[in-house]
Design a protein around this motif. Structure first.
Motif, PDB file in Angstrom:
ATOM      1  N   PRO A  94       0.572  -1.551   0.156  1.00 34.29           N
ATOM      2  CA  PRO A  94      -0.016  -0.283   0.154  1.00 34.29           C
ATOM      3  C   PRO A  94       0.566   1.413  -0.026  1.00 34.29           C
ATOM      4  CG  PRO A  94      -0.301  -0.513   2.200  1.00 34.29           C
ATOM      5  CD  PRO A  94       0.749  -2.268   1.152  1.00 34.29           C
ATOM      6  N   PHE A  95       0.034   1.805  -0.908  1.00 32.71           N
ATOM      7  CA  PHE A  95       0.706   3.593  -0.581  1.00 32.71           C
ATOM      8  C   PHE A  95      -0.010   4.696  -0.966  1.00 32.71           C
ATOM      9  CE2 PHE A  95       0.296   3.027  -4.782  1.00 32.71           C
ATOM     10  CZ  PHE A  95       0.041   4.101  -5.382  1.00 32.71           C
ATOM     11  N   ALA A  96      -0.106   5.644  -0.678  1.00 30.53           N
ATOM     12  CA  ALA A  96      -0.732   6.607  -0.691  1.00 30.53           C
ATOM     13  C   ALA A  96       0.531   8.282  -1.116  1.00 30.53           C
ATOM     14  CB  ALA A  96      -1.515   7.232   1.157  1.00 30.53           C
ATOM     15  N   PHE A  97      -0.015   8.884  -2.259  1.00 32.42           N
ATOM     16  CA  PHE A  97       0.371  10.500  -2.055  1.00 32.42           C
ATOM     17  C   PHE A  97       0.523  11.222  -1.713  1.00 32.42           C
ATOM     18  CE2 PHE A  97       0.379   8.726  -6.694  1.00 32.42           C
ATOM     19  CZ  PHE A  97       1.171   8.491  -7.302  1.00 32.42           C
ATOM     20  N   THR A  98       1.550  11.709  -0.598  1.00 33.77           N
ATOM     21  CA  THR A  98       1.205  13.277   0.426  1.00 33.77           C
ATOM     22  C   THR A  98       2.379  13.943  -0.277  1.00 33.77           C
ATOM     23  OG1 THR A  98       1.823  12.960   2.624  1.00 33.77           O
ATOM     24  CG2 THR A  98       3.898  11.861   1.457  1.00 33.77           C
ATOM     25  N   GLN A  99       2.155  15.048   1.246  1.00 32.31           N
ATOM     26  CA  GLN A  99       2.856  16.489   0.751  1.00 32.31           C
ATOM     27  C   GLN A  99       2.662  17.125  -0.408  1.00 32.31           C
ATOM     28  OE1 GLN A  99       6.684  16.392   2.045  1.00 32.31           O
ATOM     29  NE2 GLN A  99       6.862  14.445   2.852  1.00 32.31           N
ATOM     30  N   VAL A 100       3.782  17.518  -1.114  1.00 27.69           N
ATOM     31  CA  VAL A 100       2.778  18.133  -2.446  1.00 27.69           C
ATOM     32  C   VAL A 100       2.212  17.728  -3.637  1.00 27.69           C
ATOM     33  CG1 VAL A 100       3.999  19.190  -4.431  1.00 27.69           C
ATOM     34  CG2 VAL A 100       5.381  19.149  -2.570  1.00 27.69           C
ATOM     35  N   ASP A 101       2.080  15.977  -3.821  1.00 26.02           N
ATOM     36  CA  ASP A 101       1.307  15.126  -4.904  1.00 26.02           C
ATOM     37  C   ASP A 101       0.391  15.555  -3.888  1.00 26.02           C
ATOM     38  OD1 ASP A 101       2.686  14.232  -6.534  1.00 26.02           O
ATOM     39  OD2 ASP A 101       4.664  13.174  -5.444  1.00 26.02           O
ATOM     40  N   ALA A 102      -0.054  15.377  -2.546  1.00 20.29           N
ATOM     41  CA  ALA A 102      -1.062  14.947  -1.830  1.00 20.29           C
ATOM     42  C   ALA A 102      -1.864  16.446  -2.421  1.00 20.29           C
ATOM     43  CB  ALA A 102      -1.852  14.879  -0.602  1.00 20.29           C
ATOM     44  N   LEU A 186      -4.936  19.821   4.072  1.00 19.39           N
ATOM     45  CA  LEU A 186      -5.297  20.769   4.293  1.00 19.39           C
ATOM     46  C   LEU A 186      -4.018  21.346   5.552  1.00 19.39           C
ATOM     47  CD1 LEU A 186      -9.528  20.929   4.565  1.00 19.39           C
ATOM     48  CD2 LEU A 186      -7.331  21.940   2.591  1.00 19.39           C
ATOM     49  N   ALA A 187      -3.997  19.991   6.508  1.00 23.16           N
ATOM     50  CA  ALA A 187      -3.362  21.301   7.670  1.00 23.16           C
ATOM     51  C   ALA A 187      -1.403  20.925   7.274  1.00 23.16           C
ATOM     52  CB  ALA A 187      -2.902  19.483   8.453  1.00 23.16           C
ATOM     53  N   PHE A 188      -1.045  20.004   6.082  1.00 22.44           N
ATOM     54  CA  PHE A 188      -0.181  20.694   5.202  1.00 22.44           C
ATOM     55  C   PHE A 188       0.268  22.104   3.810  1.00 22.44           C
ATOM     56  CE2 PHE A 188       2.179  20.445   1.510  1.00 22.44           C
ATOM     57  CZ  PHE A 188       3.588  20.112   1.976  1.00 22.44           C
ATOM     58  N   MET A 189      -0.906  21.777   4.540  1.00 22.71           N
ATOM     59  CA  MET A 189      -1.377  22.987   3.302  1.00 22.71           C
ATOM     60  C   MET A 189      -1.042  24.592   3.871  1.00 22.71           C
ATOM     61  SD  MET A 189      -3.763  21.745   0.761  1.00 22.71           S
ATOM     62  CE  MET A 189      -4.266  23.388  -0.952  1.00 22.71           C
ATOM     63  N   ARG A 190      -2.178  24.061   5.213  1.00 23.88           N
ATOM     64  CA  ARG A 190      -2.276  25.705   6.130  1.00 23.88           C
ATOM     65  C   ARG A 190      -0.222  25.370   6.658  1.00 23.88           C
ATOM     66  NH1 ARG A 190      -6.540  22.498   8.614  1.00 23.88           N
ATOM     67  NH2 ARG A 190      -5.011  21.833  10.089  1.00 23.88           N
TER      68      ARG A 190
END
Length: 224
Positions: A94-102, A186-190
């Protein structure tokens, strides 16, 4: 006995999870439904896939051979940026895109920042126990991995994968992409508000259940 198949068929074999529909596979591969349907028919006629209550690979050795073929091909023609977004679907973990890719996924490709064709990191959240497996997987395709973004001149090619190891992973899915939750995005973006203020405004327009005041970082009223 021997049934040749093309690159689409190889990718279909690798993208199928037991019980997937043709439409689900098409979404994972970001390939038109009809193209995938034709490949599925070809693979089913050859005996590589069976279609009952969803799609199933008949023999894992075929899947391994398909991955070997794709990795060998990558040595001659390295994956493009577009192909690199699909490549993790061919892993077994399993994986998930995160940070900028999220942000990129939740804005459905509408917001891109801090990357360019010659220096393009992908950001993936993966399980701690799978770190070694993911590193070996990307190594087969000539893509370096690490836990921090590396300088462009420290490796060959434009692509690198930045791994975020986690003990638990429960991705959402947006247009076929597994991605960390919108709340976490959203938390990463804030946290990086100056970079993502316009992306916050974009999300506010895209999702009716959001009610964000993006003028000031402190003024967000809802972040679900």
């Amino acid at each position: 006995m021997y049934e040749p198949f093309d690159g689409t068929a190889v990718r279909v074999l690798l993208a199928v999870n037991p019980g997937d529909s043709i439409r689900t596979v098409a979404q994972h591969l970001h390939t038109p439904y009809e193209t995938v349907r034709q490949a599925v028919n070809q693979l089913e006629d050859a005996g590589y896939l069976r279609y009952g209550d969803g799609l199933f690979v008949t023999d894992d050795r075929v899947r391994k051979a398909a991955r070997d073929l794709l990795a060998t091909s990558a040595a001659v023609n390295p994956p493009s940026i577009e192909e690199a977004y699909v490549l993790p679907q061919f892993g077994d973990w399993p994986f998930a895109f995160t940070q900028v890719d999220a942000v990129y996924v939740w804005t459905q490709g509408g917001y891109q920042v801090g990357r360019e064709p010659g220096d393009y990191p992908l950001f993936l959240a993966v399980l701690e126990k799978d770190i070694d497996a993911w590193q070996r997987f990307f190594e087969r395709f000539g893509i370096p991995t690490g836990f921090e973004r590396r300088p462009e001149d420290s490796f060959e090619g434009p692509l690198q994968v930045v791994l975020d190891e986690r003990s638990v992973l429960d991705p959402d899915h947006v247009e076929g992409y597994p991605v960390i939750s919108r709340r976490e995005t959203l938390a990463f973006m804030r946290e990086h508000y100056a970079t993502f203020q316009s992306a916050l405004a974009m999300l506010n327009r895209m999702y009716d259940d959001l009610d964000l005041d993006v003028s000031y970082r402190e003024s967000e009223r809802e972040c679900s």
